[in-house]
Scaffold this active site. Structure first.
Site, PDB file in Angstrom:
ATOM      1  N   LYS B 193      99.165  -7.425 101.083  1.00  0.00           N
ATOM      2  CA  LYS B 193     100.247  -6.522 101.486  1.00  0.00           C
ATOM      3  C   LYS B 193     100.294  -6.374 103.002  1.00  0.00           C
ATOM      4  O   LYS B 193      99.365  -5.854 103.597  1.00  0.00           O
ATOM      5  CB  LYS B 193     100.073  -5.131 100.888  1.00  0.00           C
ATOM      6  N   GLY B 245      92.613  -1.595 109.078  1.00  0.00           N
ATOM      7  CA  GLY B 245      93.515  -0.501 109.406  1.00  0.00           C
ATOM      8  C   GLY B 245      92.754   0.700 109.917  1.00  0.00           C
ATOM      9  O   GLY B 245      91.671   0.556 110.475  1.00  0.00           O
ATOM     10  N   SER B 246      93.327   1.873 109.697  1.00  0.00           N
ATOM     11  CA  SER B 246      92.733   3.065 110.301  1.00  0.00           C
ATOM     12  C   SER B 246      91.466   3.486 109.553  1.00  0.00           C
ATOM     13  O   SER B 246      91.290   3.197 108.373  1.00  0.00           O
ATOM     14  CB  SER B 246      93.734   4.213 110.268  1.00  0.00           C
ATOM     15  N   THR B 247      90.584   4.182 110.269  1.00  0.00           N
ATOM     16  CA  THR B 247      89.338   4.644 109.682  1.00  0.00           C
ATOM     17  C   THR B 247      89.606   5.631 108.543  1.00  0.00           C
ATOM     18  O   THR B 247      88.935   5.592 107.514  1.00  0.00           O
ATOM     19  CB  THR B 247      88.437   5.259 110.771  1.00  0.00           C
ATOM     20  N   GLY B 250      90.609   3.738 105.530  1.00  0.00           N
ATOM     21  CA  GLY B 250      89.418   3.007 105.094  1.00  0.00           C
ATOM     22  C   GLY B 250      88.481   3.882 104.286  1.00  0.00           C
ATOM     23  O   GLY B 250      87.951   3.473 103.253  1.00  0.00           O
ATOM     24  N   GLU B 267      87.678  -3.240 108.034  1.00  0.00           N
ATOM     25  CA  GLU B 267      87.696  -3.433 109.483  1.00  0.00           C
ATOM     26  C   GLU B 267      88.555  -2.301 110.016  1.00  0.00           C
ATOM     27  O   GLU B 267      89.769  -2.320 109.851  1.00  0.00           O
ATOM     28  CB  GLU B 267      88.261  -4.828 109.806  1.00  0.00           C
ATOM     29  N   CYS B 301      92.317  -2.711 117.664  1.00  0.00           N
ATOM     30  CA  CYS B 301      91.226  -1.860 117.167  1.00  0.00           C
ATOM     31  C   CYS B 301      90.014  -1.931 118.089  1.00  0.00           C
ATOM     32  O   CYS B 301      89.259  -0.987 118.204  1.00  0.00           O
ATOM     33  CB  CYS B 301      90.848  -2.260 115.758  1.00  0.00           C
ATOM     34  N   GLU B 398      90.547   7.543 118.505  1.00  0.00           N
ATOM     35  CA  GLU B 398      91.284   6.316 118.762  1.00  0.00           C
ATOM     36  C   GLU B 398      92.762   6.650 118.984  1.00  0.00           C
ATOM     37  O   GLU B 398      93.382   7.304 118.158  1.00  0.00           O
ATOM     38  CB  GLU B 398      91.136   5.368 117.570  1.00  0.00           C
TER      39      GLU B 398
END
Lengths: 292, 488
Positions: B193, B245-247, B250, B267, B301, B398
């Site tokens: 996706k 993607g974002s933490t 995740g 990641e 990132c 971030e």
């Protein structure tokens, strides 16, 4: 008159010291014949916290030379060998027969030697020089993840613990170990082995008590980097996984028959290693080549 | 200096526009889902629009896949895995992947232009970085397909099955390549996706996959939003989830997969330290800092978003940084002269502006490039903050935009502590002339990638991925294979 036997006080192992649990509580696990195994520390979440902070303080372990780590692990094997009789006795009290107890203890010693040998070799197998398409020297090396929580299996109380803990410290990590709840004797005695080997305090910390109570504070602790789950309870495994996500811990489940001599390998060390890649420029002034 | 010269310098210098042509690209008005080798309408009948963030113009309509569509895609991937992909010989598998790499190379420019239109990144970067790296990634992993046993000594290697893969909007095609190439090489099938703001290059990749003759269902591409991603993550028949993607997302994924035995790689975000010592080649380092934070508008990132300058050279570095920033061009990403393109979306621009405000409120000193920005589209001038504390929000969280924080340090130990004092651990840069110091830092910095006297370099053969909350697992190189294999 017969001599009065001296009973052992089973304590936990944190930062190279043998405190009693801060909670002042104990429990009495029993063997198959309903005989008590001893008064065992029922550790608390505060003990977990103290153990994690001891483990974090001990991360200088990673900066020892690989060769030195290998020597210290080998020294653990020497100390374990010298205490074989005591471990066999404990395993028998916990319900093993003499023969299986002997096999388990011998295998535990041999497994420590096995991982001692890996300390200064896994880097060469797992590292790499990467042929990047730019003028850089690029290499990857394995490094320890940091502080690892280890949940031991309920059975195979000595060889299970050794099989989960040794690969973790072989890779330069430090750890907090939750021992088998029902069969805790060998874990405590193993701490005594560690204390007489040259392993710095805090590299391995061992807690006894109720897993139900100890797994949550360990899995949710923000200064633990990874968890190895060695038991077989689906509910614990799930709870642990949910809590571990709070700081993206690496979680692995390792349940094997640890009495099988084959169940030891490099890839188990890899479970708690990170790969670090460094890029370094290569001077290329004027494009001079090494040929004529 | 004569009066005339002074005027010349004071004049705002500009280049004539040098727009990359978009005549040669083929975009459909409407994209369906690529499932089982066919283009299928979404079961809900819903489509969403994707826009060019550089001028807010409409690009295409794209299908919004729901759980039913994801189920079809996973089923197709499972069938393709059972019936075809797990049965063909590894060397044949390799040839398919090589073929995809070649077809991508042939259409490189079209990919680059579409990437720039959809993502807002400069054509220079999509042409010279994203697209070639994506092609090379396929080419690199193709060759692994029939050599896997050499990668894992003493073990039998097998594939996992169906891999669900969710990728972000900052490097849309490159991330698709990072996910698909190793998965296929290791013998898995894929449901991927792309991000909702940047679906187009993944759909173009689907066209190439179709053209390559790859067996139907081996790669399925489903477009949509977070709900589509969640359907992939929670589908009972995926064996592996790979997410970039974002933490926060995740962590949600890790939570929802707790208790299952699915293999995961994450990641996630970063707040990477870029460290300059007083003996560094300063001009070179300044270029590295600029590239480290402003590459891809800071939507990286591993962006070097925390700059640590040794106190003795702080003044000169900051002056040179500002000078260099003054020569950056912000504007139309299709223009070959543009250094800083468009922010990927309105939402991301709002996030960046929110952080800039927080920085000001925290008392940090701001310097922003005074530049003209286009009337339409989403832009943020390159920004730096000095007088930043370790505890400042802008130095901890971030931002994912062209915003740099600057702190100073005196000793090596101090900077190691400061750099490691972050929940993240993705990357770090070290600028010094002293080799032994580089190796000291690379050993002590808790980060997955260390760039010494360089920054933001990537290569298919070089593993990438983080420590701590930056995620786990590696992508790229030999180490990137472990994410997609089972060892026995």
């Amino acid at each position: 008159m017969s001599r009065l036997e001296i009973l052992k006080t089973y304590k936990i192992y944190i930062g190279g010291q043998f405190p009693r649990t801060e909670s002042g509580r104990y429990y009495v696990p029993k063997n198959g014949q309903n005989e008590p195994l001893g008064n065992i520390c029922l550790s608390s979440r505060k003990d977990v916290r103290n153990a994690v902070s001891a483990a974090r303080k001990a991360t200088g372990w990673a900066e020892r030379t690989a060769f030195n780590r290998g020597q210290i692990l080998y020294r653990i094997a020497e100390m374990l060998e010298g205490r074989k009789a005591q471990f066999i006795e404990e395993l028998i009290l916990q319900g093993s027969n003499k023969k299986t107890a002997e096999i388990e203890v011998n295998l535990a010693v041999d497994r420590v030697v096995y991982y001692a040998g890996w300390c200064d070799k896994y880097q060469q197998i797992m590292g790499a020089v990467n042929p990047v398409s730019s003028s850089h020297f690029n290499f990857s090396v394995p490094e320890p993840t940091g502080v690892v929580g280890i949940v031991c299996p309920e059975n195979q109380s000595l060889v299970g613990l050794v099989s989960l803990v040794l690969p973790v410290i072989c890779g330069g990590n430090t750890c907090v170990v939750i021992a088998s709840e029902s069969l805790p004797l060998c874990a405590v005695t193993f701490a005594e082995v560690l204390n007489t080997s040259d392993l710095p305090g805090g590299v391995i910390n061992i807690l006894t008590g109720a897993k139900k109570e100890l797994i949550s504070p360990l899995a949710s602790h923000m200064d633990v980097n990874a968890i190895i789950y060695g038991d077989n309870d689906e509910e614990q495994w799930k709870t642990l996984g949910i809590l571990a996500a709070d700081n993206v811990k690496r979680v692995s489940r390792l349940s094997k028959d640890w009495t099988n001599p084959e169940n030891q390998d490099l890839y188990q060390i890899a479970e708690t290693l990170e790969i670090k890649t460094t890029w370094h420029p290569i001077e290329n002034i004027g494009g001079a080549s090494s040929g004529y | 200096m004569t009066k005339k010269n002074k005027e010349t310098i004071a004049m705002k210098w500009s280049y004539s526009p040098a727009l990359e042509s978009k005549d040669h690209i083929n975009l459909r008005e409407k994209y369906d889902l690529f499932i089982n080798g066919k283009w299928m309408k979404p079961s809900s009948g819903k489509y969403f629009k994707t826009f060019n963030p550089a001028d807010e113009s409409f690009l295409a309509e794209v299908a919004h896949a729901d759980a039913k569509d994801v189920d079809k895609a996973v089923q197709a991937a499972r069938d393709a895995y059972n019936n075809v992909w797990s049965k063909i010989s590894p060397s044949e598998r390799a040839k398919y992947i090589y073929r995809i790499a070649r077809l991508m190379q042939e259409r490189a420019r079209e990919f680059a232009v579409i990437e720039t239109l959809d993502a807002g990144k400069t054509i220079r970067e999509s042409r010279d970085v994203d697209v070639p790296l994506a092609c090379n990634h396929f080419f690199y992993y193709a060759g692994w397909a029939d050599k896997l046993d050499y990668a894992f000594p003493n073990r039998k290697v097998s594939s996992l099955g169906v891999a669900g893969q969710i990728i972000p909007w900052n490097f849309p095609l490159l991330m698709a390549a990072w996910k698909i190439a190793p998965a296929l090489a290791a013998g898995n099938t894929v449901v991927l996706k792309p991000a909702e703001t940047t679906p187009l290059t993944a759909l173009k990749l689907a066209e190439i996959i179709e053209e390559s003759g790859l067996p139907a269902g081996v790669v399925n591409i489903v477009t949509g939003f977070g709900d589509t991603g969640a359907a992939i993550v929670n589908h009972p028949d995926t064996d592996k989830i790979a997410f970039t993607g974002s933490t926060n997302v995740g962590k949600m994924i890790q939570k929802s997969l707790a208790g299952t035995n699915k293999k995961i790689t994450l990641e996630l975000g970063g707040k990477s330290a870029n460290i300059i010592f007083e003996d560094a080649p300063i001009d070179q380092a300044v270029e590295g800092i600029i590239n480290g934070i402003f590459f891809n508008q800071g939507h990286v990132c591993c962006a070097g978003s925390r700059l640590f300058v040794q106190e003795s050279i702080a003044d000169v570095v900051i002056r040179k940084l500002k000078d260099r920033m003054r020569s950056l061009f912000v504007g139309n990403p299709l223009d070959k002269n543009t250094d800083i393109g468009a922010i990927n979306s309105k939402e991301q621009l709002a996030t960046i502006l929110k952080y800039i405000n927080i920085g000001k409120e925290e008392g940090a000193e701001i310097f922003q490039l005074a530049c003209d920005i286009p009337d339409k589209g989403y832009y943020c001038p390159p920004t730096l903050f000095t007088n930043v504390a370790q505890s400042s929000v802008i130095a901890q969280e971030e931002i994912f935009g062209p915003v740099l924080t600057i702190q100073t340090f005196r000793t090596v130990d101090e900077v190691i502590q400061k750099a490691n004092n972050s929940p993240f651990g993705l990357a770090a840069g070290v600028w010094t002339d002293k080799g032994s110091r580089i190796f000291n830092l690379t050993t002590k910095l808790k980060a997955g990638v260390i760039w010494a006297n360089t920054y933001n370099k990537f290569d298919p053969s070089s593993p990438f991925g983080g420590y701590k909350e930056s995620g786990f697992g590696r992508e790229g190189g030999l180490h990137g294979l472990s994410a997609y294999v089972k060892l026995s």
